[in-house]
Design an enzyme around this catalytic site. Sequence first.
Site, mmCIF file in Angstrom:
data_model
loop_
_atom_site.group_PDB
_atom_site.id
_atom_site.type_symbol
_atom_site.label_atom_id
_atom_site.label_comp_id
_atom_site.label_asym_id
_atom_site.label_seq_id
_atom_site.Cartn_x
_atom_site.Cartn_y
_atom_site.Cartn_z
ATOM 1 N N ARG A 1 0.828 -1.220 0.000
ATOM 2 C CA ARG A 1 0.000 0.000 0.000
ATOM 3 C C ARG A 1 0.856 1.262 0.000
ATOM 4 N NH1 ARG A 1 -5.309 0.086 2.617
ATOM 5 N NH2 ARG A 1 -4.759 1.949 3.774
ATOM 6 N N ARG B 1 9.184 6.443 -3.716
ATOM 7 C CA ARG B 1 9.428 7.391 -4.815
ATOM 8 C C ARG B 1 10.835 7.974 -4.740
ATOM 9 N NH1 ARG B 1 4.894 10.553 -2.379
ATOM 10 N NH2 ARG B 1 3.034 9.531 -3.191
ATOM 11 N N ARG C 1 -8.513 -6.593 14.221
ATOM 12 C CA ARG C 1 -7.697 -5.722 15.071
ATOM 13 C C ARG C 1 -8.581 -4.574 15.501
ATOM 14 N NH1 ARG C 1 -3.570 -7.220 17.642
ATOM 15 N NH2 ARG C 1 -2.403 -5.270 17.479
ATOM 16 N N ARG D 1 0.653 5.895 16.784
ATOM 17 C CA ARG D 1 0.813 7.260 16.272
ATOM 18 C C ARG D 1 0.067 8.262 17.128
ATOM 19 N NH1 ARG D 1 -2.380 6.063 10.557
ATOM 20 N NH2 ARG D 1 -4.326 5.409 11.492
ATOM 21 N N GLU E 1 -2.907 6.595 19.509
ATOM 22 C CA GLU E 1 -3.616 5.401 18.998
ATOM 23 C C GLU E 1 -2.908 4.130 19.439
ATOM 24 O OE1 GLU E 1 -5.242 7.001 14.710
ATOM 25 O OE2 GLU E 1 -4.484 4.957 14.860
ATOM 26 N N TYR F 1 -10.437 -4.887 3.700
ATOM 27 C CA TYR F 1 -9.734 -3.702 4.176
ATOM 28 C C TYR F 1 -9.977 -2.556 3.179
ATOM 29 C CZ TYR F 1 -5.341 -1.501 6.031
ATOM 30 O OH TYR F 1 -4.391 -0.686 6.597
ATOM 31 N N ASP G 1 -10.787 1.273 1.828
ATOM 32 C CA ASP G 1 -10.757 2.703 2.123
ATOM 33 C C ASP G 1 -12.139 3.277 1.837
ATOM 34 O OD1 ASP G 1 -8.194 3.133 3.078
ATOM 35 O OD2 ASP G 1 -7.327 3.238 1.078
HETATM 36 P P1 FAD Z 1 -18.405 1.490 9.255
HETATM 37 O O1 FAD Z 1 -18.004 2.901 9.130
HETATM 38 O O2 FAD Z 1 -17.698 0.645 10.259
HETATM 39 O O3 FAD Z 1 -19.963 1.448 9.560
HETATM 40 C C1 FAD Z 1 -20.645 0.283 9.994
HETATM 41 C C2 FAD Z 1 -21.746 0.722 10.926
HETATM 42 O O4 FAD Z 1 -22.584 -0.407 11.212
HETATM 43 C C3 FAD Z 1 -21.236 1.220 12.279
HETATM 44 O O5 FAD Z 1 -21.719 2.520 12.538
HETATM 45 C C4 FAD Z 1 -21.782 0.208 13.283
HETATM 46 O O6 FAD Z 1 -22.127 0.794 14.528
HETATM 47 C C5 FAD Z 1 -23.010 -0.295 12.543
HETATM 48 N N1 FAD Z 1 -23.442 -1.616 13.005
HETATM 49 C C6 FAD Z 1 -22.704 -2.744 13.090
HETATM 50 N N2 FAD Z 1 -23.439 -3.744 13.585
HETATM 51 C C7 FAD Z 1 -24.675 -3.255 13.820
HETATM 52 C C8 FAD Z 1 -25.879 -3.802 14.350
HETATM 53 N N3 FAD Z 1 -25.944 -5.064 14.784
HETATM 54 N N4 FAD Z 1 -26.968 -3.011 14.463
HETATM 55 C C9 FAD Z 1 -26.914 -1.691 14.084
HETATM 56 N N5 FAD Z 1 -25.796 -1.124 13.581
HETATM 57 C C10 FAD Z 1 -24.696 -1.897 13.450
HETATM 58 N N6 FAD Z 1 -10.250 5.057 4.759
HETATM 59 C C11 FAD Z 1 -9.751 6.059 3.975
HETATM 60 O O7 FAD Z 1 -10.164 6.209 2.811
HETATM 61 N N7 FAD Z 1 -8.813 6.929 4.470
HETATM 62 C C12 FAD Z 1 -8.330 6.840 5.740
HETATM 63 O O8 FAD Z 1 -7.494 7.645 6.151
HETATM 64 C C13 FAD Z 1 -8.834 5.797 6.582
HETATM 65 N N8 FAD Z 1 -8.401 5.662 7.847
HETATM 66 C C14 FAD Z 1 -8.900 4.675 8.623
HETATM 67 C C15 FAD Z 1 -8.433 4.567 9.929
HETATM 68 C C16 FAD Z 1 -8.906 3.565 10.746
HETATM 69 C C17 FAD Z 1 -8.426 3.463 12.159
HETATM 70 C C18 FAD Z 1 -9.857 2.632 10.242
HETATM 71 C C19 FAD Z 1 -10.372 1.510 11.087
HETATM 72 C C20 FAD Z 1 -10.337 2.734 8.945
HETATM 73 C C21 FAD Z 1 -9.851 3.757 8.124
HETATM 74 N N9 FAD Z 1 -10.330 3.913 6.815
HETATM 75 C C22 FAD Z 1 -9.822 4.907 6.028
HETATM 76 C C23 FAD Z 1 -11.374 3.011 6.271
HETATM 77 C C24 FAD Z 1 -12.790 3.587 6.467
HETATM 78 O O9 FAD Z 1 -13.064 3.758 7.841
HETATM 79 C C25 FAD Z 1 -13.821 2.638 5.871
HETATM 80 O O10 FAD Z 1 -13.549 2.373 4.520
HETATM 81 C C26 FAD Z 1 -15.262 3.121 5.948
HETATM 82 O O11 FAD Z 1 -15.524 3.860 7.089
HETATM 83 C C27 FAD Z 1 -16.145 1.898 5.944
HETATM 84 O O12 FAD Z 1 -17.503 2.249 5.988
HETATM 85 P P2 FAD Z 1 -18.554 1.109 6.349
HETATM 86 O O13 FAD Z 1 -19.895 1.735 6.188
HETATM 87 O O14 FAD Z 1 -18.266 -0.132 5.596
HETATM 88 O O15 FAD Z 1 -18.245 0.716 7.863
HETATM 89 N N1 UDP Z 2 3.590 1.070 7.886
HETATM 90 C C1 UDP Z 2 4.844 1.043 8.444
HETATM 91 N N2 UDP Z 2 5.367 2.182 8.970
HETATM 92 C C2 UDP Z 2 4.686 3.358 8.954
HETATM 93 C C3 UDP Z 2 3.408 3.392 8.357
HETATM 94 C C4 UDP Z 2 2.875 2.217 7.838
HETATM 95 O O1 UDP Z 2 5.471 -0.002 8.495
HETATM 96 O O2 UDP Z 2 5.211 4.371 9.465
HETATM 97 C C5 UDP Z 2 3.041 -0.210 7.355
HETATM 98 C C6 UDP Z 2 2.151 -0.939 8.366
HETATM 99 O O3 UDP Z 2 2.369 -2.319 8.209
HETATM 100 C C7 UDP Z 2 0.756 -0.614 7.904
HETATM 101 C C8 UDP Z 2 0.947 -0.542 6.389
HETATM 102 O O4 UDP Z 2 2.238 0.033 6.221
HETATM 103 O O5 UDP Z 2 -0.162 -1.619 8.263
HETATM 104 C C9 UDP Z 2 -0.089 0.312 5.687
HETATM 105 O O6 UDP Z 2 -0.045 1.605 6.243
HETATM 106 P P1 UDP Z 2 -1.249 2.600 6.128
HETATM 107 O O7 UDP Z 2 -0.824 3.886 6.731
HETATM 108 O O8 UDP Z 2 -1.715 2.583 4.729
HETATM 109 O O9 UDP Z 2 -2.308 1.889 7.060
HETATM 110 P P2 UDP Z 2 -3.675 2.431 7.701
HETATM 111 O O10 UDP Z 2 -3.309 2.846 9.073
HETATM 112 O O11 UDP Z 2 -4.166 3.551 6.822
HETATM 113 O O12 UDP Z 2 -4.540 1.245 7.656
#
Ligand code: FAD
Ligand code: UDP
Length: 376
Positions: free
Chosen positions: A178, A182, A256, A287, A312, A360, A362
């Site tokens: 991912r 560069r 996780r 982080r 975090e 996984y 985005d």
């Molecule tokens: P969710 O946002 O998880 O929504 C699911 C919803 O279902 C929740 O509100 C939950 O409460 C509800 N639910 C579950 N079970 C039930 C039930 N039984 N009854 C009623 N409600 C229920 N993507 C990016 O593009 N850029 C980023 O920088 C990025 N950072 C991230 C950082 C973290 C820590 C994480 C975990 C993800 C990140 N993502 C990022 C991914 C992004 O969060 C997801 O792609 C997106 O939010 C997924 O949307 P979703 O609707 O599938 O799931």
């Molecule tokens: N990663 C790493 N060092 C960093 C940032 C990311 O080794 O400083 C690795 C780590 O394994 C992570 C993966 O790169 O799971 C993808 O990183 P990204 O930031 O895309 O993950 P996100 O937190 O957005 O899921």
Amino acid sequence: MIKNYNYLIVGSGLFGATFAYKAKQSGKSCLVIDKRPHLGGNVFCEQIEGINVHKYGAHIFHTSNKEVWNFVNSLVPFNRYTNCPVANYHGELYNLPFNMNTFCQMWQDVKTPADAMAKIHEQRTEAAAKIGGLEPRNLEEQALLLVGRDIYTKLIKEYTEKQWGRDCKELPAFIIRRLPLRFVFDNNYFNDLYQGIPIGGYNALINKLMEGVETKTNCDFFQKYKDSWREIADQLVYTGPIDEYFNFQLGRLDWRTVTFKTRIENTPNYQGNAVINYTSHEVPYTRIIEHKHFETFGQAVYENPKTVISEEFSTEYKPGMEQFYPVNDERNNALADQYRALAANEQNVIFGGRLAEYRYYDMAPIIEKVLNLELQ
Ligand code: FAD
Ligand code: UDP
């Protein structure tokens, strides 16, 4: 029997919210429920000290898909935020992703792209010889082949082991692919054409998607509608965990989870950047996020004398916690496939999103998927 809704949508994250928007545009009726006390799933932000705090972890919207970008901007304009995280390894600072800035900080004798390529080529050759020229079988082998031992040791190994709770040799290679590599001085974490944060925060986007849609929060599907939803809706859109839908009958999937320690600091600018990764084992969190930097730039940072930061911590999921990342190892992928086969046989149920597909994703691919769905 006349049903109340065309769709009952379980989950108000980006999948459920975009689906509800699309259904409404097509003249369909829907009810969106969420077990949390708010809408928005993981992109929800909480206002603290006038700052939008990303309650479930930093979210940066990025895509190369013009249709998706135009769609979200038609709802809320996006700002010019560009993600440029910095890594802190035992107090040494490195720019991410791996680019000319990182290489010059890592190696004193590297000044040009040719110097950096030579250095990395030498270390890649060493890594390739170690695995006999074969394909990388795990994250460690993949990382060593991509960037060599120095970057792997200081910026990848311990961070990845903290984040995933597993040895790098037990993790799939794709996770590290991912990250861009560069040979130019460019700290933009993403290669995508478009990137930003909705002006006014993600809640503004969710509110637009949900305008005119009936919603219920604090409402758990399994307690309220699991056995009766067919009485009120023609179809179900389920975005919760797929194993839970089937009452864990084939076993539990691993996840996780991330926990956050959020606090207010009495300084306008705590770390000078939205994201600083701590890449050594010595620091327990992965982080620190300083939320104001997602939406405030330059001198404007100093207009608010306070700031909000979140440390975090990444841990293994246990029942009762929030599921964050699917663990895409062999066992879990095989189990998820079995659940997907069950899901394919469920009549009038659409399984979508990160939890229901155990992928996984985005944000942008989630929106793209919903925009491409054909509603019946
Ligand atoms: P969710 O946002 O998880 O929504 C699911 C919803 O279902 C929740 O509100 C939950 O409460 C509800 N639910 C579950 N079970 C039930 C039930 N039984 N009854 C009623 N409600 C229920 N993507 C990016 O593009 N850029 C980023 O920088 C990025 N950072 C991230 C950082 C973290 C820590 C994480 C975990 C993800 C990140 N993502 C990022 C991914 C992004 O969060 C997801 O792609 C997106 O939010 C997924 O949307 P979703 O609707 O599938 O799931
Ligand atoms: N990663 C790493 N060092 C960093 C940032 C990311 O080794 O400083 C690795 C780590 O394994 C992570 C993966 O790169 O799971 C993808 O990183 P990204 O930031 O895309 O993950 P996100 O937190 O957005 O899921």
